[in-house]
Scaffold this motif. Structure first.
Motif, PDB file in Angstrom:
ATOM      1  N   GLU A 160      -0.502   4.075  -4.114  1.00 33.71           N
ATOM      2  CA  GLU A 160      -1.068   5.363  -4.496  1.00 33.71           C
ATOM      3  C   GLU A 160      -0.187   6.084  -5.508  1.00 33.71           C
ATOM      4  O   GLU A 160      -0.684   6.688  -6.470  1.00 33.71           O
ATOM      5  CB  GLU A 160      -1.297   6.237  -3.264  1.00 33.71           C
ATOM      6  CG  GLU A 160      -2.437   5.773  -2.380  1.00 33.71           C
ATOM      7  CD  GLU A 160      -3.743   5.578  -3.143  1.00 33.71           C
ATOM      8  OE1 GLU A 160      -4.120   6.478  -3.925  1.00 33.71           O
ATOM      9  OE2 GLU A 160      -4.375   4.525  -2.985  1.00 33.71           O
ATOM     10  N   LYS A 168      -0.754   4.296  -8.834  1.00 35.51           N
ATOM     11  CA  LYS A 168      -2.060   4.628  -9.417  1.00 35.51           C
ATOM     12  C   LYS A 168      -1.988   5.961 -10.150  1.00 35.51           C
ATOM     13  O   LYS A 168      -2.495   6.105 -11.267  1.00 35.51           O
ATOM     14  CB  LYS A 168      -3.122   4.700  -8.325  1.00 35.51           C
ATOM     15  CG  LYS A 168      -3.640   3.355  -7.828  1.00 35.51           C
ATOM     16  CD  LYS A 168      -4.726   3.580  -6.787  1.00 35.51           C
ATOM     17  CE  LYS A 168      -5.263   2.285  -6.245  1.00 35.51           C
ATOM     18  NZ  LYS A 168      -6.315   2.505  -5.216  1.00 35.51           N
ATOM     19  N   CYS A 176      -7.593  -5.890 -12.772  1.00 33.40           N
ATOM     20  CA  CYS A 176      -6.318  -6.153 -12.096  1.00 33.40           C
ATOM     21  C   CYS A 176      -5.921  -7.633 -12.049  1.00 33.40           C
ATOM     22  O   CYS A 176      -4.877  -7.967 -11.507  1.00 33.40           O
ATOM     23  CB  CYS A 176      -6.373  -5.614 -10.658  1.00 33.40           C
ATOM     24  SG  CYS A 176      -6.033  -3.842 -10.579  1.00 33.40           S
ATOM     25  N   VAL A 188      -1.717  -2.385 -11.190  1.00 30.32           N
ATOM     26  CA  VAL A 188      -2.579  -1.275 -10.792  1.00 30.32           C
ATOM     27  C   VAL A 188      -3.454  -0.779 -11.939  1.00 30.32           C
ATOM     28  O   VAL A 188      -3.107  -0.895 -13.114  1.00 30.32           O
ATOM     29  CB  VAL A 188      -1.762  -0.074 -10.255  1.00 30.32           C
ATOM     30  CG1 VAL A 188      -1.033  -0.433  -8.988  1.00 30.32           C
ATOM     31  CG2 VAL A 188      -0.792   0.461 -11.298  1.00 30.32           C
ATOM     32  N   THR A 189      -4.611  -0.250 -11.552  1.00 31.42           N
ATOM     33  CA  THR A 189      -5.409   0.601 -12.428  1.00 31.42           C
ATOM     34  C   THR A 189      -5.542   1.918 -11.669  1.00 31.42           C
ATOM     35  O   THR A 189      -4.905   2.110 -10.640  1.00 31.42           O
ATOM     36  CB  THR A 189      -6.803  -0.001 -12.700  1.00 31.42           C
ATOM     37  OG1 THR A 189      -7.541  -0.061 -11.467  1.00 31.42           O
ATOM     38  CG2 THR A 189      -6.676  -1.403 -13.286  1.00 31.42           C
ATOM     39  N   GLN A 193       0.810  -1.216   0.000  1.00 31.87           N
ATOM     40  CA  GLN A 193       0.000   0.000   0.000  1.00 31.87           C
ATOM     41  C   GLN A 193       0.845   1.269   0.000  1.00 31.87           C
ATOM     42  O   GLN A 193       0.405   2.324  -0.467  1.00 31.87           O
ATOM     43  CB  GLN A 193      -0.944   0.018   1.207  1.00 31.87           C
ATOM     44  CG  GLN A 193      -2.120  -0.934   1.112  1.00 31.87           C
ATOM     45  CD  GLN A 193      -1.754  -2.371   1.432  1.00 31.87           C
ATOM     46  OE1 GLN A 193      -0.606  -2.664   1.781  1.00 31.87           O
ATOM     47  NE2 GLN A 193      -2.715  -3.274   1.319  1.00 31.87           N
ATOM     48  N   THR A 200      -8.048   2.796  -9.998  1.00 29.66           N
ATOM     49  CA  THR A 200      -8.915   2.628  -8.829  1.00 29.66           C
ATOM     50  C   THR A 200      -8.622   1.382  -7.999  1.00 29.66           C
ATOM     51  O   THR A 200      -9.140   1.245  -6.896  1.00 29.66           O
ATOM     52  CB  THR A 200     -10.396   2.554  -9.265  1.00 29.66           C
ATOM     53  OG1 THR A 200     -10.583   1.442 -10.162  1.00 29.66           O
ATOM     54  CG2 THR A 200     -10.826   3.847  -9.955  1.00 29.66           C
ATOM     55  N   ASP A 201      -7.787   0.480  -8.503  1.00 33.63           N
ATOM     56  CA  ASP A 201      -7.619  -0.799  -7.814  1.00 33.63           C
ATOM     57  C   ASP A 201      -6.186  -1.298  -7.983  1.00 33.63           C
ATOM     58  O   ASP A 201      -5.406  -0.748  -8.767  1.00 33.63           O
ATOM     59  CB  ASP A 201      -8.602  -1.818  -8.392  1.00 33.63           C
ATOM     60  CG  ASP A 201      -8.858  -2.994  -7.458  1.00 33.63           C
ATOM     61  OD1 ASP A 201      -8.351  -2.972  -6.312  1.00 33.63           O
ATOM     62  OD2 ASP A 201      -9.554  -3.935  -7.873  1.00 33.63           O
ATOM     63  N   TYR A 202      -5.848  -2.347  -7.232  1.00 36.89           N
ATOM     64  CA  TYR A 202      -4.539  -2.969  -7.404  1.00 36.89           C
ATOM     65  C   TYR A 202      -4.620  -4.455  -7.061  1.00 36.89           C
ATOM     66  O   TYR A 202      -5.545  -4.912  -6.394  1.00 36.89           O
ATOM     67  CB  TYR A 202      -3.478  -2.279  -6.549  1.00 36.89           C
ATOM     68  CG  TYR A 202      -3.491  -2.654  -5.072  1.00 36.89           C
ATOM     69  CD1 TYR A 202      -2.649  -3.641  -4.574  1.00 36.89           C
ATOM     70  CD2 TYR A 202      -4.348  -2.023  -4.177  1.00 36.89           C
ATOM     71  CE1 TYR A 202      -2.652  -3.988  -3.236  1.00 36.89           C
ATOM     72  CE2 TYR A 202      -4.361  -2.359  -2.838  1.00 36.89           C
ATOM     73  CZ  TYR A 202      -3.517  -3.341  -2.372  1.00 36.89           C
ATOM     74  OH  TYR A 202      -3.532  -3.687  -1.037  1.00 36.89           O
ATOM     75  N   TYR A 203      -3.629  -5.202  -7.527  1.00 36.90           N
ATOM     76  CA  TYR A 203      -3.522  -6.639  -7.258  1.00 36.90           C
ATOM     77  C   TYR A 203      -2.091  -6.923  -6.810  1.00 36.90           C
ATOM     78  O   TYR A 203      -1.139  -6.559  -7.505  1.00 36.90           O
ATOM     79  CB  TYR A 203      -3.857  -7.439  -8.512  1.00 36.90           C
ATOM     80  CG  TYR A 203      -3.801  -8.942  -8.344  1.00 36.90           C
ATOM     81  CD1 TYR A 203      -4.955  -9.675  -8.102  1.00 36.90           C
ATOM     82  CD2 TYR A 203      -2.588  -9.624  -8.437  1.00 36.90           C
ATOM     83  CE1 TYR A 203      -4.912 -11.062  -7.945  1.00 36.90           C
ATOM     84  CE2 TYR A 203      -2.534 -11.002  -8.266  1.00 36.90           C
ATOM     85  CZ  TYR A 203      -3.692 -11.710  -8.024  1.00 36.90           C
ATOM     86  OH  TYR A 203      -3.644 -13.072  -7.868  1.00 36.90           O
TER      87      TYR A 203
END
Length: 236
Positions: free
Chosen positions: A122, A125, A192, A222-223, A118, A225-228
């Motif tokens: 950000e 992203k 993702c 990442v996109t 995390q 709005t989201d992540y994997y």
């Protein structure tokens, strides 16, 4: 005519004051996209109601997200086609995007400690989440998980079948005292979930780093709005 102009300016001045007070109280909670854009335009368009201008710009780009991520030349074109604004507005929006990326980059600046994926998500992203083509980043960490450096490995790659594991290993050595690496790339399609190529490429990077006694700590997709996280999902 002079009287009408003064009345209009007094209205704009009062409206801007109310909007600024609202922002100080609520941030952007429950604001519509055109309201956020209208507020941003306060800083480049003096003495004018910017609500209609904001709505026109949103209409041209289709959404707030597309406007924020727009290429500078597209911003210039839109501003030239919109009455009452100049290319200075295009420069302002392009600056805001770069400023946002720079701010999120502070979390992974050299000497900062990374304690979880995390901490870099950000930044990623903002940096590559909205890109229309895939880009690959690597973050190089020392034995205490402090950032030695971060670097874009590839830009504009359209296939993840080639991740340049040798290049990542080389950069690990150049960084000095590298003990682990986090790699990350974006998925322009907005999903993702890793592809088979992503999994194969991750294994190739792991093997390349292992030859120089460096651990692949995670691979993050990442996109905007989201992540994997490969690590969180048991793939590393």
């Amino acid at each position: 005519m002079e009287k009408d102009t003064k009345i209009n300016y007094d209205y704009v001045k009062g409206h801007r004051k109310r909007v600024k007070e609202k922002f100080l109280k609520t941030g952007f909670d429950n604001w519509q996209d055109y309201e956020i854009l209208e507020f941003a335009l306060f800083f480049v368009i003096p003495r004018k109601d910017t609500k209609q201008t904001a709505k026109e710009l949103l209409k041209k780009f289709g959404s707030f997200k597309e406007l924020v991520n727009a290429d500078y030349n597209d911003l210039v074109k839109a501003c030239k086609e919109t009455e009452g604004i100049s290319i200075n507005t295009a420069f302002f929006f392009y600056f805001l995007k770069a400023f946002s990326t720079k701010y999120s980059e502070l979390k992974v600046k050299p000497k900062e400690k990374v304690s979880s994926p995390q901490d870099v998500v950000e930044f990623l992203k903002n940096e590559i989440g909205l890109c229309s083509e895939e880009n690959l980043y690597a973050v190089f960490l020392d034995a205490s998980n402090k950032v030695l450096k971060f670097k874009r490995i590839t830009k504009g790659t359209t296939s993840r079948s080639a991740v340049y594991p040798e290049e990542i290993a080389k950069e690990s050595l150049n960084a000095g005292k590298t003990r682990s690496v986090i790699i990350a790339h974006n998925h322009p399609g907005g999903v993702c979930k890793p592809s088979q190529n992503d999994i194969i490429a991750t294994e190739a990077v792991q093997k390349a780093l292992k030859t120089i006694a460096v651990v692949l700590l995670d691979h993050i997709i990442v996109t905007d709005t989201d992540y994997y996280s490969f690590k969180d999902n048991g793939l590393i």
